[in-house]
Design a protein around this motif. Sequence first.
Motif, PDB file in Angstrom:
ATOM      1  N   ARG A  67      34.726  42.503 -34.055  1.00 32.39           N
ATOM      2  CA  ARG A  67      33.894  43.627 -34.482  1.00 32.39           C
ATOM      3  C   ARG A  67      33.693  43.587 -35.991  1.00 32.39           C
ATOM      4  O   ARG A  67      34.631  43.295 -36.744  1.00 32.39           O
ATOM      5  CB  ARG A  67      34.570  44.955 -34.117  1.00 32.39           C
ATOM      6  N   ASP A  68      32.476  43.886 -36.425  1.00 33.76           N
ATOM      7  CA  ASP A  68      32.180  44.144 -37.829  1.00 33.76           C
ATOM      8  C   ASP A  68      31.969  45.647 -37.945  1.00 33.76           C
ATOM      9  O   ASP A  68      30.901  46.165 -37.573  1.00 33.76           O
ATOM     10  CB  ASP A  68      30.932  43.368 -38.267  1.00 33.76           C
ATOM     11  N   SER A  69      32.965  46.357 -38.429  1.00 30.04           N
ATOM     12  CA  SER A  69      32.903  47.815 -38.457  1.00 30.04           C
ATOM     13  C   SER A  69      31.816  48.336 -39.381  1.00 30.04           C
ATOM     14  O   SER A  69      31.219  49.379 -39.118  1.00 30.04           O
ATOM     15  CB  SER A  69      34.262  48.377 -38.886  1.00 30.04           C
ATOM     16  N   ALA A  70      31.552  47.611 -40.454  1.00 28.77           N
ATOM     17  CA  ALA A  70      30.521  48.060 -41.395  1.00 28.77           C
ATOM     18  C   ALA A  70      29.143  48.071 -40.748  1.00 28.77           C
ATOM     19  O   ALA A  70      28.273  48.852 -41.136  1.00 28.77           O
ATOM     20  CB  ALA A  70      30.523  47.164 -42.624  1.00 28.77           C
ATOM     21  N   LYS A  71      28.951  47.201 -39.765  1.00 27.09           N
ATOM     22  CA  LYS A  71      27.649  47.091 -39.097  1.00 27.09           C
ATOM     23  C   LYS A  71      27.654  47.718 -37.702  1.00 27.09           C
ATOM     24  O   LYS A  71      26.625  47.682 -37.024  1.00 27.09           O
ATOM     25  CB  LYS A  71      27.249  45.622 -38.982  1.00 27.09           C
TER      26      LYS A  71
END
Length: 117
Positions: A67-71
């Motif tokens: 997961r890319d939390s910022a995106k």
Amino acid sequence: QVQLVESGGGLVQAGGSLRISCAASGRYPMGWFRQAPGKEREFVAAITWTDGTTYADSLKGRFTISRDSAKNTVYLQMNGLQSEDTAVYYCAAANSNYDVQVRPRYWGQGTQVTVSS
């Protein structure tokens, strides 16, 4: 309303790799399922609220969920692809770590992955 948009599917040769993505409208427990022609939809992988991961036993070691939390985007990296991996891959989300693995409430539209031998 949770929105999930998959991308990155396509045609790949046997033994190759592919990464598919799912952009969500927020942060949730999320997962990937797949459905091959003539077969039932099956669980592939899931990532929890705290980024713990679980996999279908048959796919451990070849597939990786992240997961890319910022995106608000979840990825499925698929390596060593074989013809039996050909399927429509669906992104899913739920409000609990348990539900995302067994009864997701929210689904993406699906992305086709085709592995040629």
